[in-house]
Write a protein that holds these residues in place. Sequence first.
Motif, PDB file in Angstrom:
ATOM      1  N   LEU A   1      10.893  63.676 -20.666  1.00 33.00           N
ATOM      2  CA  LEU A   1      10.277  63.258 -21.968  1.00 33.00           C
ATOM      3  C   LEU A   1       9.376  63.990 -22.525  1.00 33.00           C
ATOM      4  O   LEU A   1       8.506  64.955 -21.826  1.00 33.00           O
ATOM      5  CB  LEU A   1       9.522  61.688 -21.606  1.00 33.00           C
ATOM      6  CG  LEU A   1      10.332  60.703 -21.278  1.00 33.00           C
ATOM      7  CD1 LEU A   1       9.267  59.626 -20.701  1.00 33.00           C
ATOM      8  CD2 LEU A   1      11.279  60.321 -22.431  1.00 33.00           C
ATOM      9  N   PRO A   2       9.199  64.273 -23.976  1.00 34.66           N
ATOM     10  CA  PRO A   2       8.249  64.880 -24.435  1.00 34.66           C
ATOM     11  C   PRO A   2       6.922  64.763 -24.176  1.00 34.66           C
ATOM     12  O   PRO A   2       6.578  63.546 -23.973  1.00 34.66           O
ATOM     13  CB  PRO A   2       8.473  64.940 -25.922  1.00 34.66           C
ATOM     14  CG  PRO A   2       9.882  64.390 -26.005  1.00 34.66           C
ATOM     15  CD  PRO A   2      10.025  63.383 -24.785  1.00 34.66           C
ATOM     16  N   ASP A   3       6.097  65.938 -24.068  1.00 33.08           N
ATOM     17  CA  ASP A   3       4.529  65.690 -23.527  1.00 33.08           C
ATOM     18  C   ASP A   3       3.904  64.741 -24.477  1.00 33.08           C
ATOM     19  O   ASP A   3       3.037  63.855 -24.326  1.00 33.08           O
ATOM     20  CB  ASP A   3       3.812  66.850 -23.549  1.00 33.08           C
ATOM     21  CG  ASP A   3       2.454  66.784 -22.958  1.00 33.08           C
ATOM     22  OD1 ASP A   3       2.150  66.198 -22.072  1.00 33.08           O
ATOM     23  OD2 ASP A   3       1.611  67.149 -23.741  1.00 33.08           O
ATOM     24  N   ALA A   4       4.534  64.792 -25.914  1.00 35.10           N
ATOM     25  CA  ALA A   4       3.780  63.801 -26.951  1.00 35.10           C
ATOM     26  C   ALA A   4       4.192  62.190 -26.718  1.00 35.10           C
ATOM     27  O   ALA A   4       3.754  61.696 -27.675  1.00 35.10           O
ATOM     28  CB  ALA A   4       4.362  64.465 -28.325  1.00 35.10           C
ATOM     29  N   SER A   5       4.961  62.077 -25.931  1.00 42.12           N
ATOM     30  CA  SER A   5       5.359  60.545 -25.603  1.00 42.12           C
ATOM     31  C   SER A   5       4.376  59.807 -25.567  1.00 42.12           C
ATOM     32  O   SER A   5       4.148  58.598 -25.829  1.00 42.12           O
ATOM     33  CB  SER A   5       6.355  60.463 -24.562  1.00 42.12           C
ATOM     34  OG  SER A   5       7.644  61.201 -24.677  1.00 42.12           O
ATOM     35  N   VAL A   6       3.188  60.222 -24.729  1.00 46.44           N
ATOM     36  CA  VAL A   6       1.905  59.448 -24.535  1.00 46.44           C
ATOM     37  C   VAL A   6       1.342  59.036 -25.728  1.00 46.44           C
ATOM     38  O   VAL A   6       0.614  57.941 -25.942  1.00 46.44           O
ATOM     39  CB  VAL A   6       1.036  60.212 -23.492  1.00 46.44           C
ATOM     40  CG1 VAL A   6       1.727  60.207 -22.131  1.00 46.44           C
ATOM     41  CG2 VAL A   6       0.644  61.626 -23.872  1.00 46.44           C
ATOM     42  N   GLN A   7       1.476  60.022 -26.853  1.00 45.58           N
ATOM     43  CA  GLN A   7       0.876  59.524 -28.049  1.00 45.58           C
ATOM     44  C   GLN A   7       1.746  58.693 -28.752  1.00 45.58           C
ATOM     45  O   GLN A   7       0.826  57.883 -29.374  1.00 45.58           O
ATOM     46  CB  GLN A   7       0.869  60.968 -28.861  1.00 45.58           C
ATOM     47  CG  GLN A   7      -0.087  62.040 -28.474  1.00 45.58           C
ATOM     48  CD  GLN A   7       0.287  63.508 -29.389  1.00 45.58           C
ATOM     49  OE1 GLN A   7       0.519  63.362 -30.418  1.00 45.58           O
ATOM     50  NE2 GLN A   7      -0.319  64.462 -28.796  1.00 45.58           N
ATOM     51  N   VAL A   8       2.872  58.395 -28.640  1.00 48.29           N
ATOM     52  CA  VAL A   8       3.862  57.364 -29.135  1.00 48.29           C
ATOM     53  C   VAL A   8       3.086  56.116 -28.450  1.00 48.29           C
ATOM     54  O   VAL A   8       3.173  55.045 -29.267  1.00 48.29           O
ATOM     55  CB  VAL A   8       5.243  57.599 -28.813  1.00 48.29           C
ATOM     56  CG1 VAL A   8       6.065  56.141 -29.400  1.00 48.29           C
ATOM     57  CG2 VAL A   8       5.873  58.817 -29.555  1.00 48.29           C
ATOM     58  N   LEU A   9       2.916  55.982 -27.122  1.00 49.75           N
ATOM     59  CA  LEU A   9       2.497  54.948 -26.494  1.00 49.75           C
ATOM     60  C   LEU A   9       1.086  54.673 -26.933  1.00 49.75           C
ATOM     61  O   LEU A   9       0.727  53.323 -27.212  1.00 49.75           O
ATOM     62  CB  LEU A   9       2.397  55.217 -25.098  1.00 49.75           C
ATOM     63  CG  LEU A   9       1.653  54.134 -24.137  1.00 49.75           C
ATOM     64  CD1 LEU A   9       2.346  52.749 -24.252  1.00 49.75           C
ATOM     65  CD2 LEU A   9       1.785  54.620 -22.716  1.00 49.75           C
ATOM     66  N   GLN A  10       0.274  55.518 -27.125  1.00 52.79           N
ATOM     67  CA  GLN A  10      -1.113  55.244 -27.903  1.00 52.79           C
ATOM     68  C   GLN A  10      -0.963  54.351 -29.292  1.00 52.79           C
ATOM     69  O   GLN A  10      -2.065  53.871 -29.422  1.00 52.79           O
ATOM     70  CB  GLN A  10      -2.025  56.607 -27.716  1.00 52.79           C
ATOM     71  CG  GLN A  10      -2.165  57.239 -26.497  1.00 52.79           C
ATOM     72  CD  GLN A  10      -3.104  58.448 -26.597  1.00 52.79           C
ATOM     73  OE1 GLN A  10      -3.276  58.888 -27.740  1.00 52.79           O
ATOM     74  NE2 GLN A  10      -3.349  59.096 -25.370  1.00 52.79           N
ATOM     75  N   GLY A  11      -0.040  55.038 -30.074  1.00 50.19           N
ATOM     76  CA  GLY A  11      -0.107  54.435 -31.256  1.00 50.19           C
ATOM     77  C   GLY A  11       0.697  53.056 -31.138  1.00 50.19           C
ATOM     78  O   GLY A  11       0.123  52.100 -31.787  1.00 50.19           O
ATOM     79  N   ILE A  12       1.591  52.836 -30.068  1.00 49.41           N
ATOM     80  CA  ILE A  12       2.196  51.319 -29.928  1.00 49.41           C
ATOM     81  C   ILE A  12       0.811  50.352 -29.675  1.00 49.41           C
ATOM     82  O   ILE A  12       0.763  49.085 -29.978  1.00 49.41           O
ATOM     83  CB  ILE A  12       3.222  51.218 -28.868  1.00 49.41           C
ATOM     84  CG1 ILE A  12       4.369  52.067 -29.659  1.00 49.41           C
ATOM     85  CG2 ILE A  12       3.636  50.015 -28.455  1.00 49.41           C
ATOM     86  CD1 ILE A  12       5.485  52.367 -28.472  1.00 49.41           C
ATOM     87  N   ILE A  13      -0.114  50.992 -28.687  1.00 48.73           N
ATOM     88  CA  ILE A  13      -1.074  50.372 -28.248  1.00 48.73           C
ATOM     89  C   ILE A  13      -1.943  49.801 -29.366  1.00 48.73           C
ATOM     90  O   ILE A  13      -2.583  48.829 -29.249  1.00 48.73           O
ATOM     91  CB  ILE A  13      -1.853  50.945 -27.160  1.00 48.73           C
ATOM     92  CG1 ILE A  13      -1.129  51.273 -25.786  1.00 48.73           C
ATOM     93  CG2 ILE A  13      -3.241  50.378 -26.750  1.00 48.73           C
ATOM     94  CD1 ILE A  13      -1.571  52.058 -24.614  1.00 48.73           C
ATOM     95  N   PHE A  14      -2.329  50.754 -30.111  1.00 47.89           N
ATOM     96  CA  PHE A  14      -3.257  50.720 -31.297  1.00 47.89           C
ATOM     97  C   PHE A  14      -2.532  49.643 -32.026  1.00 47.89           C
ATOM     98  O   PHE A  14      -3.172  48.721 -32.582  1.00 47.89           O
ATOM     99  CB  PHE A  14      -3.336  52.037 -31.986  1.00 47.89           C
ATOM    100  CG  PHE A  14      -4.387  51.680 -33.068  1.00 47.89           C
ATOM    101  CD1 PHE A  14      -5.828  51.713 -32.586  1.00 47.89           C
ATOM    102  CD2 PHE A  14      -4.103  52.104 -34.402  1.00 47.89           C
ATOM    103  CE1 PHE A  14      -6.784  51.494 -33.554  1.00 47.89           C
ATOM    104  CE2 PHE A  14      -5.106  52.118 -35.102  1.00 47.89           C
ATOM    105  CZ  PHE A  14      -6.703  51.658 -34.788  1.00 47.89           C
TER     106      PHE A  14
END
Length: 369
Positions: free
Chosen positions: A336-349
Amino acid sequence: MTAEVADPVEAAEISPAADAGFLQRYGGTIEYILIPGAALVGALGVFGIFVALFGKSPLDLYFYMYQGAFGTWFSWQNTLTRAAPLILTALCTALPAQLGMVIIGGEGALLIGALAATSAALVMQSAPPLVVQLAMAAAGMIGGGLWIMLSGGLRQYRGVNETISSLLLVYIALAILNHLVEGAMRDPTSLNKPSTHEIGAANMIGSIPGTDVHWGLLFGIVAAIASYILIYHTVFGFAARVAGGNIRAAKIVGLGVGKLIMTICFLAGASAGLAGMVEVAAVQGRTNANLAAGYGFTGILVAFLARQNPLAIIPVAILLGGISASGGLLQRRLGLPDASVQVLQGIIFVFVLASDAVYGRIGFLKGKF
């Protein structure tokens, strides 16, 4: 045959959660834990579905996220190192929230604090290391504090929305950083990535003994505890919460709302500015574009997930720091791209914002069955 009816007092002692009085007293506290927790679980579930669409196992995803964040002592140290600036930048949002203000400019205050701290270190190269470190901390906090206080001043005296102004100030801070790092403050030897001169190894902040976690974590924990005491156990904090609840009523009873706004905004910016100083003195050793790593924006999520409570910010920052730390392992093991965690953070927000509509609407937490 007759059934004996249990004494209500004894029943409550056996199961406090079933006691309406218990829920009426503590239902709000339970709600503040239960709803953000449910939002976090829901976001992880949606992210798992998102990953499954790309042919990856959600169970593997959750396993490697745990391993990357908390599975080993190395992972824990990486998580705590990332949590340090998150605690401080989250306070930049949480403190003004007590006044009903939505400040999202922690990233800008961090960058200005880093520039101010670096400038102080370069000017005082011949001073003892402890003096330089104290000067860096003071400069970073003053720089960040004045930066966010500017947003508070625009709100108080010009009627400019603080959310918009604080966000725009982030991009102004980034432009100032790039201008200085690529111009007046640039180290001629930094070819690939323009940077300032190094502050010097002697002026760096060391690690907590026995760990690879720098002292910035302790700074963040102390700042969060001090903020909690200020807001909930002082007259100043009570006045701030009164003004945040009803600013017109606060003005009627004679509270200095303008002074409260400017002071709170300065303290909020000082927290983020200290985060910038820590990143320079404990991680980077100099100022460059690497400082714009998004800690200020992630701090907004931490503050909202913690319901703006300074003490709750500490565990939430550790959790979000762990999610961020797991990005590298997800990339290596699942592709997975390293930026995947940023996608998760966006979903959490998104889930956290949506969960605001649920507060006060859960009947059984009010003792209603």
